[in-house]
Write a protein that holds these residues in place. Structure first.
Motif, PDB file in Angstrom:
ATOM      1  N   PHE A 222       0.842  -1.206   0.000  1.00 53.07           N
ATOM      2  CA  PHE A 222       0.000   0.000   0.000  1.00 53.07           C
ATOM      3  C   PHE A 222       0.868   1.243   0.000  1.00 53.07           C
ATOM      4  O   PHE A 222       2.010   1.214   0.468  1.00 53.07           O
ATOM      5  N   PHE A 223       0.290   2.321  -0.507  1.00 54.80           N
ATOM      6  CA  PHE A 223       0.979   3.610  -0.514  1.00 54.80           C
ATOM      7  C   PHE A 223       0.127   4.627   0.221  1.00 54.80           C
ATOM      8  O   PHE A 223      -1.107   4.588   0.165  1.00 54.80           O
ATOM      9  N   CYS A 224       0.811   5.544   0.918  1.00 59.02           N
ATOM     10  CA  CYS A 224       0.107   6.627   1.600  1.00 59.02           C
ATOM     11  C   CYS A 224       0.859   7.927   1.336  1.00 59.02           C
ATOM     12  O   CYS A 224       2.091   7.953   1.420  1.00 59.02           O
ATOM     13  N   ASN A 225       0.137   8.983   0.981  1.00 61.98           N
ATOM     14  CA  ASN A 225       0.802  10.258   0.696  1.00 61.98           C
ATOM     15  C   ASN A 225       1.425  10.877   1.942  1.00 61.98           C
ATOM     16  O   ASN A 225       2.443  11.553   1.862  1.00 61.98           O
ATOM     17  N   GLU A 226       0.782  10.688   3.095  1.00 58.84           N
ATOM     18  CA  GLU A 226       1.307  11.279   4.328  1.00 58.84           C
ATOM     19  C   GLU A 226       2.302  10.330   4.980  1.00 58.84           C
ATOM     20  O   GLU A 226       2.255   9.124   4.743  1.00 58.84           O
ATOM     21  N   ASN A 227       3.167  10.898   5.834  1.00 59.41           N
ATOM     22  CA  ASN A 227       4.017  10.040   6.650  1.00 59.41           C
ATOM     23  C   ASN A 227       3.149   9.374   7.713  1.00 59.41           C
ATOM     24  O   ASN A 227       2.147   9.937   8.157  1.00 59.41           O
ATOM     25  N   LEU A 228       3.545   8.172   8.110  1.00 59.76           N
ATOM     26  CA  LEU A 228       2.751   7.424   9.077  1.00 59.76           C
ATOM     27  C   LEU A 228       3.394   7.517  10.452  1.00 59.76           C
ATOM     28  O   LEU A 228       4.603   7.340  10.587  1.00 59.76           O
ATOM     29  N   LYS A 229       2.555   7.787  11.446  1.00 60.27           N
ATOM     30  CA  LYS A 229       3.058   7.913  12.820  1.00 60.27           C
ATOM     31  C   LYS A 229       3.427   6.523  13.353  1.00 60.27           C
ATOM     32  O   LYS A 229       2.695   5.564  13.141  1.00 60.27           O
ATOM     33  N   MET A 230       4.545   6.444  14.052  1.00 64.53           N
ATOM     34  CA  MET A 230       4.977   5.148  14.587  1.00 64.53           C
ATOM     35  C   MET A 230       5.156   5.263  16.099  1.00 64.53           C
ATOM     36  O   MET A 230       5.821   6.183  16.566  1.00 64.53           O
ATOM     37  N   GLN A 231       4.541   4.350  16.861  1.00 62.31           N
ATOM     38  CA  GLN A 231       4.790   4.322  18.308  1.00 62.31           C
ATOM     39  C   GLN A 231       6.092   3.571  18.538  1.00 62.31           C
ATOM     40  O   GLN A 231       6.376   2.573  17.860  1.00 62.31           O
ATOM     41  N   ALA A 232       6.891   4.029  19.521  1.00 63.37           N
ATOM     42  CA  ALA A 232       8.226   3.457  19.737  1.00 63.37           C
ATOM     43  C   ALA A 232       8.176   1.947  19.951  1.00 63.37           C
ATOM     44  O   ALA A 232       9.022   1.210  19.436  1.00 63.37           O
ATOM     45  N   ASN A 233       7.150   1.464  20.708  1.00 59.58           N
ATOM     46  CA  ASN A 233       7.141   0.015  20.984  1.00 59.58           C
ATOM     47  C   ASN A 233       6.790  -0.820  19.753  1.00 59.58           C
ATOM     48  O   ASN A 233       7.032  -2.013  19.715  1.00 59.58           O
ATOM     49  N   ASN A 234       6.224  -0.159  18.722  1.00 56.73           N
ATOM     50  CA  ASN A 234       5.943  -0.892  17.483  1.00 56.73           C
ATOM     51  C   ASN A 234       7.188  -1.136  16.639  1.00 56.73           C
ATOM     52  O   ASN A 234       7.177  -1.944  15.713  1.00 56.73           O
ATOM     53  N   LEU A 235       8.272  -0.431  16.984  1.00 57.78           N
ATOM     54  CA  LEU A 235       9.512  -0.610  16.223  1.00 57.78           C
ATOM     55  C   LEU A 235      10.007  -2.049  16.331  1.00 57.78           C
ATOM     56  O   LEU A 235      10.772  -2.504  15.482  1.00 57.78           O
ATOM     57  N   PHE A 236       9.556  -2.757  17.359  1.00 50.54           N
ATOM     58  CA  PHE A 236      10.011  -4.150  17.517  1.00 50.54           C
ATOM     59  C   PHE A 236       9.156  -5.119  16.700  1.00 50.54           C
ATOM     60  O   PHE A 236       9.469  -6.294  16.601  1.00 50.54           O
TER      61      PHE A 236
END
Ligand SMILES: [Zn+2]
Length: 238
Positions: A222-236
């Protein structure tokens, strides 16, 4: 009905091919999911409107989605007009999705290209209160995510559909008039690319390719024009 995600497509079976693995996954996660087809696919080489309608109903059942509707626009001539935008805005305001899925704006089929801008504009304008649609209140989805048809597209994220790939194939198989089926495919009808065995191989190869890119068996990009917010704990988990 209030939906979490609304997948919008030019033709019945577009979502099944491009993003059904994700739609089924969302259903399994307890989300309310709907599909809106903009046209009835009346220009399809194979099948009839009647057979296509039955196939769409069967595929919806397989996917377990909660809503499916058809906007009744003209196949081969999806126009981004004010009247058509109002029709789509009404559906968006009725179903209030947080996420809308649309075709990526570059593709071989001009309906997919035209639908993309039409959907993006309607999703935005749906949030403007001064555009009146009777008693329906303004509603703007948080995000528009673009699924991919034939052309290469930039990819923002890939959804792991390893668990739902088999069901996606089952949903596509409901379109017996469109796709190859050793038992059902009629020799009387003209052959198209999607009515050959090759189509199924390509479908699996594409899903495996995107799965490979994220280290799983099958994936949908999928593509999204906006940047997507990431929660720090999801980095794992990425
Ligand atoms: Zn299509």
């Amino acid at each position: 009905m209030k939906l979490d995600a609304l997948f919008i497509a030019s033709h019945p079976d577009d979502i099944e091919i491009t993003s059904a693995g994700t739609a089924i996954k969302l259903v399994q996660d307890g989300r309310k999911v709907g599909i809106l087809d903009l046209t009835r696919g009346e220009l399809s080489t194979r099948g009839t409107l009647q057979s296509r309608k039955k196939e769409t109903e069967a595929a919806s059942k397989v996917m377990g989605i909660h809503y499916r509707a058809n906007l009744g626009l003209k196949d081969g001539n999806i126009q981004n007009t004010e009247a058509n935008r109002l029709k789509l805005i009404k559906v968006i305001r009725e179903t209030k999705p947080e996420i809308v899925f649309a075709p990526y704006p570059s593709d071989r089929h001009t309906d997919h290209v035209n639908a993309s801008n039409f959907i993006r504009e309607s999703a935005f304008l749906s949030g403007l209160e001064k555009i009146k649609t009777g008693k329906l209140n303004a509603h703007r989805p948080n995000k528009v995510f673009y699924y991919r048809h034939a052309y290469e597209t930039p990819v923002s994220f890939i959804v792991d559909i390893s668990d739902t790939f088999a069901k996606k194939i089952e949903a596509i198989s409901c379109y017996g008039s469109q796709f190859f089926n050793a038992e059902k495919t009629s020799a009387d009808e003209p052959e198209t690319y999607i009515s050959t065995k090759l189509f199924w191989k390509d479908l699996e190869t594409r899903a495996r390719y995107f799965g490979f890119k994220i280290g799983v068996e099958y994936g949908e990009p999928f593509f999204c024009n906006e940047n997507l917010k990431m929660q720090a704990n999801n980095l794992f988990n990425v």
